[in-house]
Scaffold this motif. Structure first.
Motif, PDB file in Angstrom:
ATOM      1  N   ASN A 180      31.279  38.954  34.067  1.00 36.85           N
ATOM      2  CA  ASN A 180      30.721  38.189  35.458  1.00 36.85           C
ATOM      3  C   ASN A 180      31.853  37.593  35.978  1.00 36.85           C
ATOM      4  O   ASN A 180      31.672  36.569  37.028  1.00 36.85           O
ATOM      5  N   ALA A 181      32.937  37.869  35.826  1.00 38.18           N
ATOM      6  CA  ALA A 181      34.277  37.066  36.290  1.00 38.18           C
ATOM      7  C   ALA A 181      35.576  38.159  36.245  1.00 38.18           C
ATOM      8  O   ALA A 181      35.718  38.739  35.642  1.00 38.18           O
ATOM      9  N   VAL A 182      36.442  37.837  37.098  1.00 39.66           N
ATOM     10  CA  VAL A 182      37.763  38.659  37.294  1.00 39.66           C
ATOM     11  C   VAL A 182      38.741  37.148  37.701  1.00 39.66           C
ATOM     12  O   VAL A 182      38.476  36.472  38.178  1.00 39.66           O
ATOM     13  N   ARG A 183      39.847  37.743  36.828  1.00 37.08           N
ATOM     14  CA  ARG A 183      41.107  36.867  37.479  1.00 37.08           C
ATOM     15  C   ARG A 183      41.763  37.979  37.997  1.00 37.08           C
ATOM     16  O   ARG A 183      42.303  38.937  37.519  1.00 37.08           O
ATOM     17  N   THR A 184      42.516  37.269  39.144  1.00 35.46           N
ATOM     18  CA  THR A 184      43.572  37.979  39.808  1.00 35.46           C
ATOM     19  C   THR A 184      44.644  37.859  39.456  1.00 35.46           C
ATOM     20  O   THR A 184      45.070  36.811  38.996  1.00 35.46           O
ATOM     21  N   LEU A 228      28.694  41.271  45.436  1.00 38.68           N
ATOM     22  CA  LEU A 228      28.045  41.697  44.000  1.00 38.68           C
ATOM     23  C   LEU A 228      28.014  40.772  42.935  1.00 38.68           C
ATOM     24  O   LEU A 228      27.087  41.037  41.962  1.00 38.68           O
ATOM     25  N   GLY A 229      28.262  39.431  43.372  1.00 38.70           N
ATOM     26  CA  GLY A 229      27.970  38.483  42.251  1.00 38.70           C
ATOM     27  C   GLY A 229      28.915  38.430  41.334  1.00 38.70           C
ATOM     28  O   GLY A 229      28.438  38.259  40.027  1.00 38.70           O
ATOM     29  N   LEU A 230      30.270  38.337  41.447  1.00 41.72           N
ATOM     30  CA  LEU A 230      31.179  38.090  40.489  1.00 41.72           C
ATOM     31  C   LEU A 230      31.965  37.018  40.739  1.00 41.72           C
ATOM     32  O   LEU A 230      32.630  36.681  41.961  1.00 41.72           O
ATOM     33  N   LEU A 231      32.203  36.099  39.704  1.00 32.86           N
ATOM     34  CA  LEU A 231      33.060  34.786  39.960  1.00 32.86           C
ATOM     35  C   LEU A 231      34.640  35.481  39.946  1.00 32.86           C
ATOM     36  O   LEU A 231      34.964  36.547  39.472  1.00 32.86           O
ATOM     37  N   VAL A 232      35.399  34.520  40.391  1.00 32.87           N
ATOM     38  CA  VAL A 232      36.827  34.962  40.574  1.00 32.87           C
ATOM     39  C   VAL A 232      37.643  33.739  40.224  1.00 32.87           C
ATOM     40  O   VAL A 232      37.325  32.691  40.932  1.00 32.87           O
ATOM     41  N   MET A 233      38.720  33.823  39.342  1.00 30.37           N
ATOM     42  CA  MET A 233      39.818  32.988  39.125  1.00 30.37           C
ATOM     43  C   MET A 233      40.882  33.508  40.009  1.00 30.37           C
ATOM     44  O   MET A 233      41.307  34.418  39.587  1.00 30.37           O
ATOM     45  N   ASP A 234      41.313  32.747  40.994  1.00 32.98           N
ATOM     46  CA  ASP A 234      42.213  33.203  41.809  1.00 32.98           C
ATOM     47  C   ASP A 234      43.486  32.641  41.581  1.00 32.98           C
ATOM     48  O   ASP A 234      43.932  31.626  41.675  1.00 32.98           O
ATOM     49  N   THR A 290      32.589  33.102  45.841  1.00 28.77           N
ATOM     50  CA  THR A 290      32.787  33.549  44.414  1.00 28.77           C
ATOM     51  C   THR A 290      34.149  32.959  43.891  1.00 28.77           C
ATOM     52  O   THR A 290      33.930  32.816  42.396  1.00 28.77           O
ATOM     53  N   ILE A 291      34.869  32.310  44.190  1.00 25.61           N
ATOM     54  CA  ILE A 291      36.082  31.822  43.663  1.00 25.61           C
ATOM     55  C   ILE A 291      35.601  30.227  43.138  1.00 25.61           C
ATOM     56  O   ILE A 291      35.093  29.362  43.632  1.00 25.61           O
ATOM     57  N   PHE A 292      35.897  30.055  41.769  1.00 20.82           N
ATOM     58  CA  PHE A 292      35.591  29.105  40.853  1.00 20.82           C
ATOM     59  C   PHE A 292      36.658  28.357  40.303  1.00 20.82           C
ATOM     60  O   PHE A 292      36.408  27.283  39.849  1.00 20.82           O
ATOM     61  N   ARG A 293      37.962  29.003  40.461  1.00 22.27           N
ATOM     62  CA  ARG A 293      38.947  28.441  40.118  1.00 22.27           C
ATOM     63  C   ARG A 293      39.940  28.831  40.598  1.00 22.27           C
ATOM     64  O   ARG A 293      40.434  30.376  40.725  1.00 22.27           O
ATOM     65  N   TYR A 294      41.154  28.215  41.104  1.00 25.55           N
ATOM     66  CA  TYR A 294      42.453  28.525  41.626  1.00 25.55           C
ATOM     67  C   TYR A 294      43.480  28.320  40.618  1.00 25.55           C
ATOM     68  O   TYR A 294      43.474  27.324  39.854  1.00 25.55           O
TER      69      TYR A 294
END
Length: 175
Positions: free
Chosen positions: A93-97, A113-119, A167-171
């Motif tokens: 449910n999440a990806v980290r770049t 698509l509904g995926l969270l992102v740690m950027d 989508t970004i929930f954390r930098y």
């Protein structure tokens, strides 16, 4: 700007709205832009964890580098879509770049698509990793990386590449 009772962006219904901005000068339109975005809330609690729109959940993520393996560094949106849908079908449910800003198409697809992102913005932003500089197991390991330039240009651009995304929930400043 006011939004009356907007439907919230979430992992199963990633509802997006179009924010349209028009600039007028002397009665003439001189500029216009459109940004897709969503409305959502995030809560971080040391005892409970993470909540999206007041719904507590586990973040089940993976790290994604900017490339597509044997397909190369130019990743087409269709390739990202297929990869993200496969990951989502596996429970992600999440990806980290990792370890740099990604292509705009990746953020847009995660929004859609509904995926969270740690950027993650930078690798080695202030403290470099000790690594091989002349090739794997060649020479003497040393320090070299983006940290050489971070003070000059790093903090001024972050996070300009991902503005407007729901989508970004954390930098992350870097690993």
């Amino acid at each position: 700007m006011t939004a009356s009772n907007p439907k919230l962006w979430n992992l199963t219904q990633p509802i997006q709205y179009t924010l349209r901005t028009t600039v007028w000068q002397n009665g003439k339109q001189v500029d216009q832009s459109e940004v897709k975005t969503g409305f959502r809330t995030f809560t971080f609690d040391p005892d409970k964890g993470f909540a999206l729109n007041k719904q507590w959940m586990k973040v089940k993520g993976v790290c994604l580098h900017h490339d597509a393996g044997v397909l190369g560094a130019e990743v087409y949106p269709e390739v990202w879509r297929r990869r993200l849908l496969t990951l989502k079908s596996l429970g992600v449910n999440a990806v980290r770049t990792s370890h740099n800003p990604q292509a705009t198409s990746l953020y847009n697809l995660c929004d859609e698509l509904g995926l969270l992102v740690m950027d993650e913005a930078f690798d080695e932003w202030e403290f470099p990793k000790r690594k091989w500089l002349q090739g794997w197991n060649v020479g003497i390991p040393g320090f070299e990386g983006a940290y050489d330039f971070f003070e000059e240009w790093g903090s001024g651009i972050w996070p300009t590449w991902s503005k407007g995304t729901a989508t970004i929930f954390r930098y992350l400043p870097g690993a």
